[in-house]
Design a protein around this motif. Sequence first.
Motif, PDB file in Angstrom:
ATOM      1  N   VAL A   1      34.658  36.467  41.177  1.00  0.00           N
ATOM      2  CA  VAL A   1      33.999  36.520  42.482  1.00  0.00           C
ATOM      3  C   VAL A   1      34.202  37.882  43.134  1.00  0.00           C
ATOM      4  CG1 VAL A   1      33.879  35.475  44.770  1.00  0.00           C
ATOM      5  CG2 VAL A   1      34.179  34.021  42.761  1.00  0.00           C
ATOM      6  N   GLN A   2      35.389  38.464  42.996  1.00  0.00           N
ATOM      7  CA  GLN A   2      35.631  39.796  43.560  1.00  0.00           C
ATOM      8  C   GLN A   2      34.695  40.827  42.937  1.00  0.00           C
ATOM      9  OE1 GLN A   2      37.490  40.521  46.182  1.00  0.00           O
ATOM     10  NE2 GLN A   2      36.790  42.651  46.050  1.00  0.00           N
ATOM     11  N   SER A   3      34.406  40.679  41.661  1.00  0.00           N
ATOM     12  CA  SER A   3      33.473  41.597  41.002  1.00  0.00           C
ATOM     13  C   SER A   3      32.102  41.535  41.654  1.00  0.00           C
ATOM     14  CB  SER A   3      33.363  41.259  39.513  1.00  0.00           C
ATOM     15  OG  SER A   3      34.580  41.494  38.841  1.00  0.00           O
ATOM     16  N   VAL A   4      31.637  40.325  41.963  1.00  0.00           N
ATOM     17  CA  VAL A   4      30.334  40.165  42.609  1.00  0.00           C
ATOM     18  C   VAL A   4      30.318  40.873  43.956  1.00  0.00           C
ATOM     19  CG1 VAL A   4      28.677  38.521  43.554  1.00  0.00           C
ATOM     20  CG2 VAL A   4      29.881  37.995  41.429  1.00  0.00           C
ATOM     21  N   ILE A   5      31.372  40.684  44.728  1.00  0.00           N
ATOM     22  CA  ILE A   5      31.447  41.318  46.047  1.00  0.00           C
ATOM     23  C   ILE A   5      31.322  42.838  45.912  1.00  0.00           C
ATOM     24  CG2 ILE A   5      32.971  41.755  48.019  1.00  0.00           C
ATOM     25  CD1 ILE A   5      34.124  38.935  47.565  1.00  0.00           C
ATOM     26  N   GLU A   6      32.040  43.418  44.968  1.00  0.00           N
ATOM     27  CA  GLU A   6      32.006  44.867  44.798  1.00  0.00           C
ATOM     28  C   GLU A   6      30.646  45.345  44.301  1.00  0.00           C
ATOM     29  OE1 GLU A   6      35.332  46.129  42.431  1.00  0.00           O
ATOM     30  OE2 GLU A   6      36.757  44.927  43.597  1.00  0.00           O
ATOM     31  N   ILE A   7      30.002  44.554  43.426  1.00  0.00           N
ATOM     32  CA  ILE A   7      28.669  44.921  42.917  1.00  0.00           C
ATOM     33  C   ILE A   7      27.664  44.960  44.066  1.00  0.00           C
ATOM     34  CG2 ILE A   7      26.743  44.092  41.511  1.00  0.00           C
ATOM     35  CD1 ILE A   7      28.970  42.941  39.595  1.00  0.00           C
ATOM     36  N   ILE A   8      27.687  43.947  44.921  1.00  0.00           N
ATOM     37  CA  ILE A   8      26.746  43.894  46.039  1.00  0.00           C
ATOM     38  C   ILE A   8      27.046  45.009  47.036  1.00  0.00           C
ATOM     39  CG2 ILE A   8      25.878  42.473  47.929  1.00  0.00           C
ATOM     40  CD1 ILE A   8      25.126  41.529  45.069  1.00  0.00           C
ATOM     41  N   GLN A   9      28.311  45.228  47.315  1.00  0.00           N
ATOM     42  CA  GLN A   9      28.673  46.267  48.274  1.00  0.00           C
ATOM     43  C   GLN A   9      28.340  47.663  47.758  1.00  0.00           C
ATOM     44  OE1 GLN A   9      32.808  45.270  48.976  1.00  0.00           O
ATOM     45  NE2 GLN A   9      32.312  43.936  50.704  1.00  0.00           N
ATOM     46  N   MET A  10      28.267  47.845  46.442  1.00  0.00           N
ATOM     47  CA  MET A  10      27.870  49.121  45.856  1.00  0.00           C
ATOM     48  C   MET A  10      26.354  49.332  45.913  1.00  0.00           C
ATOM     49  SD  MET A  10      30.191  51.231  44.558  1.00  0.00           S
ATOM     50  CE  MET A  10      29.432  52.026  43.140  1.00  0.00           C
ATOM     51  N   GLY A  11      25.621  48.289  46.278  1.00  0.00           N
ATOM     52  CA  GLY A  11      24.174  48.412  46.390  1.00  0.00           C
ATOM     53  C   GLY A  11      23.435  48.367  45.074  1.00  0.00           C
ATOM     54  N   VAL A  12      24.052  47.826  44.042  1.00  0.00           N
ATOM     55  CA  VAL A  12      23.374  47.712  42.744  1.00  0.00           C
ATOM     56  C   VAL A  12      22.236  46.700  42.861  1.00  0.00           C
ATOM     57  CG1 VAL A  12      23.629  47.174  40.292  1.00  0.00           C
ATOM     58  CG2 VAL A  12      25.529  48.232  41.554  1.00  0.00           C
ATOM     59  N   PRO A  13      20.982  47.073  42.541  1.00  0.00           N
ATOM     60  CA  PRO A  13      19.834  46.169  42.724  1.00  0.00           C
ATOM     61  C   PRO A  13      19.724  45.134  41.603  1.00  0.00           C
ATOM     62  CG  PRO A  13      19.060  48.230  41.817  1.00  0.00           C
ATOM     63  CD  PRO A  13      20.551  48.404  42.052  1.00  0.00           C
ATOM     64  N   ILE A  14      20.775  44.377  41.416  1.00  0.00           N
ATOM     65  CA  ILE A  14      20.805  43.393  40.335  1.00  0.00           C
ATOM     66  C   ILE A  14      19.840  42.258  40.645  1.00  0.00           C
ATOM     67  CG2 ILE A  14      22.699  42.038  41.319  1.00  0.00           C
ATOM     68  CD1 ILE A  14      23.849  42.011  38.415  1.00  0.00           C
ATOM     69  N   ALA A  15      19.182  41.728  39.622  1.00  0.00           N
ATOM     70  CA  ALA A  15      18.190  40.668  39.846  1.00  0.00           C
ATOM     71  C   ALA A  15      18.844  39.303  39.995  1.00  0.00           C
ATOM     72  CB  ALA A  15      17.178  40.642  38.698  1.00  0.00           C
ATOM     73  N   ARG A  16      19.811  38.997  39.153  1.00  0.00           N
ATOM     74  CA  ARG A  16      20.497  37.714  39.219  1.00  0.00           C
ATOM     75  C   ARG A  16      21.972  37.927  38.893  1.00  0.00           C
ATOM     76  NH1 ARG A  16      16.852  33.048  36.175  1.00  0.00           N
ATOM     77  NH2 ARG A  16      15.188  34.387  35.437  1.00  0.00           N
TER      78      ARG A  16
END
Length: 470
Positions: free
Chosen positions: A243-258
Amino acid sequence: MNAPVGNQNLRREIPAGFLDALKSRFGERFSTAQSVCEHHGRDESPYPAMLPHGVVFVQTTEEVAWVARHCNDHKVPLIPYGAGSSLEGHILAVQGGISLDLSGMNQVLAVHPEDFTVTVQAGVTRKQLNEEIRDTGLFFPIDPGADASLGGMAATRASGTNAVRYGTMRENVMSLKVVTADGRVIETANRARKSSAGYDLTRVFVGSEGTLGIITEVTVRLYPQPEAVSAAICNFPTLDAAVQSVIEIIQMGVPIARVEFMDTAAVKAINAYSKLDLKESPLLLFEFHGSPSGVKEQAEVVQEITRGNGGMDFEWADRPEDRSRLWTARHNAYFAGLQLRPGCRASTTDVCVPISRLAECVSETAAELDLASFPYTIVGHVGDGNFHVLMLLDPDDPAQWEESEQLNRRLVERAIRMEGTCTGEHGVGLHKMEFMLAEHGRDALDLMAALKRAFDPHDILNPGKIIPPA
């Protein structure tokens, strides 16, 4: 074992001759057969069946308007029915009445590829829509898992696995055709991409769960099919790390689709149900959309973040058939979970919190569930802070139902305390009504109730849902 319904289960009297009039108007497309009423009087929630007095299978907006006028004149409840895939008791006829089956309204009416829009009847399902527009090079991204109808998805403000990039039905519905309680037909907006003209009626009806009007047509946004698509799985030693990985990915602004999360129990269930051999530890399932170079860049950033949290090397699924197999398995997580306890009855719940509080909310929830007397799974569209709990209960043990409700109550209270919501995408229906006051406050609920009275003064449209009794 069934969920209690309190004083909601008060069937209204049907006036003499009312059902005969429906039979005269619709012939074989009106049924009072026990099997038909049972089919329309239950959904995927743990509530007991609550049967309508009859079911009308409509084919046009004009027919919907006729039924609405007839029900309004006689103060008979009217419950819209799409695919029947709801989880919170949305379609149950708690006061009897007529179930309005819109599944026969399944025509794609107008595709405007140059404007990236399509207009469909309410009974068109998301899979049907994407199949019919495949040759345009566009697709409709909202994917709640079940092959739900577009009308039902709009009514419940559905989202799903793609919401982190493409948004929910709230952002993607441009206009609706709606039948009001007294049988008037309105268009909530035109196809222009923006408007400042008057109240935003589209947003009023999106998420209203059939309590303010009956959606018969939906105009939605479409998107170009991505040039490159790639999916990957990453396992983690702990739930917190994933879950922490997800938080960091979103906060980095990575335009991930899913980006989807599954706990260890969910992975085990999916392996058994879908005949996969995924490593049985908490995992994230990613999908990247864009140009080949863009997808490569996204994946590199995400891999770096996940490794920093103890994530293992990605396992890639680049071929369409491999991606399809993975996502089908994820969408079948509910049915896979049921197999962990054969003969069980499932109670499902979901919450959504700000992404910064996600790890805390998931961890506290899992710690409580570990002490429960029944098995559970946690999955989630964690890219937007939304996760789901599936509790597998003994149908002959009322104590387990009560235990699950207490856990659900504490989960919702936790989410609201973290400035989240009692439901990210399931909707309110029956099951989440008791939390509306805590989330919105009395003044906001009174305003919702006033809106309901203005739109539906005789309370015929899906009564007993969303707004708890004062």
